[in-house]
Design an enzyme around this catalytic site. Structure first.
Site, PDB file in Angstrom:
ATOM      1  N   LYS A  44     -12.008   1.275   1.348  1.00  0.00           N
ATOM      2  CA  LYS A  44     -13.413   0.933   1.478  1.00  0.00           C
ATOM      3  C   LYS A  44     -13.765   0.598   2.916  1.00  0.00           C
ATOM      4  O   LYS A  44     -14.930   0.584   3.294  1.00  0.00           O
ATOM      5  CB  LYS A  44     -13.738  -0.306   0.614  1.00  0.00           C
ATOM      6  CG  LYS A  44     -13.444  -0.159  -0.832  1.00  0.00           C
ATOM      7  CD  LYS A  44     -13.628  -1.555  -1.506  1.00  0.00           C
ATOM      8  CE  LYS A  44     -12.824  -1.605  -2.772  1.00  0.00           C
ATOM      9  NZ  LYS A  44     -12.825  -2.938  -3.365  1.00  0.00           N
ATOM     10  N   GLU A 100     -11.808   6.363   9.930  1.00  0.00           N
ATOM     11  CA  GLU A 100     -11.093   5.134   9.565  1.00  0.00           C
ATOM     12  C   GLU A 100     -11.746   3.917  10.214  1.00  0.00           C
ATOM     13  O   GLU A 100     -12.408   4.029  11.251  1.00  0.00           O
ATOM     14  CB  GLU A 100      -9.636   5.221  10.043  1.00  0.00           C
ATOM     15  CG  GLU A 100      -8.616   5.385   8.937  1.00  0.00           C
ATOM     16  CD  GLU A 100      -8.466   4.185   8.005  1.00  0.00           C
ATOM     17  OE1 GLU A 100      -9.404   3.364   7.877  1.00  0.00           O
ATOM     18  OE2 GLU A 100      -7.402   4.058   7.391  1.00  0.00           O
ATOM     19  N   ASP A 101     -11.535   2.770   9.610  1.00  0.00           N
ATOM     20  CA  ASP A 101     -12.023   1.533  10.215  1.00  0.00           C
ATOM     21  C   ASP A 101     -11.102   1.077  11.341  1.00  0.00           C
ATOM     22  O   ASP A 101     -11.548   0.760  12.424  1.00  0.00           O
ATOM     23  CB  ASP A 101     -12.181   0.425   9.147  1.00  0.00           C
ATOM     24  CG  ASP A 101     -10.937   0.226   8.286  1.00  0.00           C
ATOM     25  OD1 ASP A 101      -9.945   0.969   8.448  1.00  0.00           O
ATOM     26  OD2 ASP A 101     -10.959  -0.677   7.428  1.00  0.00           O
ATOM     27  N   ASP A 104      -3.637   0.289  12.579  1.00  0.00           N
ATOM     28  CA  ASP A 104      -2.760  -0.822  12.933  1.00  0.00           C
ATOM     29  C   ASP A 104      -1.344  -0.261  13.101  1.00  0.00           C
ATOM     30  O   ASP A 104      -1.005   0.250  14.166  1.00  0.00           O
ATOM     31  CB  ASP A 104      -2.872  -1.864  11.813  1.00  0.00           C
ATOM     32  CG  ASP A 104      -2.154  -3.162  12.104  1.00  0.00           C
ATOM     33  OD1 ASP A 104      -1.771  -3.388  13.260  1.00  0.00           O
ATOM     34  OD2 ASP A 104      -1.968  -3.962  11.172  1.00  0.00           O
ATOM     35  N   PHE A 153      -6.304 -10.534  13.560  1.00  0.00           N
ATOM     36  CA  PHE A 153      -6.919 -10.081  12.322  1.00  0.00           C
ATOM     37  C   PHE A 153      -8.430 -10.286  12.389  1.00  0.00           C
ATOM     38  O   PHE A 153      -8.917 -11.378  12.664  1.00  0.00           O
ATOM     39  CB  PHE A 153      -6.335 -10.814  11.114  1.00  0.00           C
ATOM     40  CG  PHE A 153      -6.573 -10.062   9.850  1.00  0.00           C
ATOM     41  CD1 PHE A 153      -5.763  -8.987   9.503  1.00  0.00           C
ATOM     42  CD2 PHE A 153      -7.622 -10.400   9.012  1.00  0.00           C
ATOM     43  CE1 PHE A 153      -5.997  -8.265   8.346  1.00  0.00           C
ATOM     44  CE2 PHE A 153      -7.859  -9.678   7.856  1.00  0.00           C
ATOM     45  CZ  PHE A 153      -7.048  -8.614   7.522  1.00  0.00           C
ATOM     46  N   ASP A 160     -12.284  -6.262   5.722  1.00  0.00           N
ATOM     47  CA  ASP A 160     -12.271  -7.424   4.835  1.00  0.00           C
ATOM     48  C   ASP A 160     -11.010  -8.256   4.985  1.00  0.00           C
ATOM     49  O   ASP A 160     -10.014  -7.813   5.551  1.00  0.00           O
ATOM     50  CB  ASP A 160     -12.317  -6.953   3.381  1.00  0.00           C
ATOM     51  CG  ASP A 160     -10.981  -6.354   2.939  1.00  0.00           C
ATOM     52  OD1 ASP A 160     -10.466  -5.473   3.645  1.00  0.00           O
ATOM     53  OD2 ASP A 160     -10.440  -6.798   1.907  1.00  0.00           O
TER      54      ASP A 160
END
Ligand code: IMP
Ligand code: MG
Length: 182
Positions: A44, A100-101, A104, A153, A160
Site C-alpha cells: 500500500k 515504490e515508496d 531499504d 524510520f 506507515d
C-alpha cells in the site's frame, strides 16, 4: 493516550514533495518519448505517491497494482516475499514502471523485479520516492529517485508504521514509545 507512536520532526514537507514529484513526472515523460507506460504501484505504501506521480506524467500511462508482503510484521525486511494481489492485466511487450515508496534493503523490489521480468515485458524501470542506500542488501539501482535519505524510520505520504500515518501529506520521523504504552 494509547498511542505507541508519536510524530517527531518533519523530514519532507508537502511543498517539497509536490515539487519533486512534478520534476520526476516531467523527467519520466521526456525519457519515454510518448511510448506507453504501465505504472505498477506497489501497495500500500506507494499508493499516495503513485496517484500524484501519474498525474505529473504527460503521456500514455496505464495503471496497475500489486500487493506484496515480506513475512512477519517487523520493521526489518526478511527478503521472503509473498504476492498478496497480482496485476490485473498481462504485461508482455509493455514498458513497466515500478512505483515504490521506499527502497531499504532492496530485497522486496529485487524479488518483484525478477518476477515481472519473467513475464516478458519490453522494459522495466523503477521509480522510488525515497532511497535509503545505507542498508542495501540486494543489487538494486532505481532509475528514478525522489529523495535519498539517511537510515531513519519515517512515515507519511503513504508510508506507515503498523498501518498508521499513511494519510499524512508530509513525511516525518516517529518516536516509538514501546509496546507498554496505553
Ligand atoms: P526492503 O525490501 O527492505 O527494500 O523494504 C522496503 C519496504 O519496507 C518498503 O516498501 C516499506 O514498505 C518498508 N519500509 C522500509 N523503510 C521504511 C520506513 O522508514 N518507513 C516505513 N516503511 C519502510
Ligand atoms: Mg512498500
Amino acid at each position: 493516550m494509547n498511542n505507541r507512536y508519536e510524530l517527531a520532526e518533519i523530514v519532507l514537507t508537502e511543498k517539497e514533495l509536490k515539487k519533486r514529484v512534478a520534476e520526476l513526472g516531467k523527467q519520466i515523460a521526456e525519457d519515454y518519448k510518448g511510448e506507453p507506460i504501465v505504472a505498477i504501484c506497489v501497495l500500500k505504501g506507494a499508493a499516495v505517491f503513485m496517484t500524484d506521480l501519474v498525474r505529473a506524467i504527460d503521456g500514455d500511462v496505464r495503471l496497475d497494482f500489486m500487493a506484496v508482503s515480506s513475512y512477519g510484521a517487523s520493521t526489518k525486511s526478511s527478503g521472503v516475499v509473498r504476492i498478496l494481489k497480482d496485476l490485473d492485466g498481462p504485461i508482455v511487450g509493455k514498458n513497466l514502471l515500478i512505483v515504490e515508496d521506499i527502497i531499504d534493503s532492496g530485497l522486496t523490489l529485487s524479488y518483484l523485479r525478477e518476477n515481472l521480468i519473467a513475464r516478458g515485458p519490453k522494459s522495466v524501470r523503477i521509480c522510488t520516492l525515497l532511497d535509503k542506500p545505507a542498508r542495501r542488501k540486494a543489487n538494486i539501482t532505481p532509475d528514478y529517485v525522489g529523495f535519498t535519505i539517511p537510515d531513519k524510520f519515517i512515515v507519511g505520504y503513504g508510508l506507515d508504521v503498523a498501518e498508521q500515518f499513511r494519510n499524512l501529506p508530509y513525511i516525518a520521523n516517529v518516536i516509538d514509545h514501546g509496546p507498554d504504552v496505553g
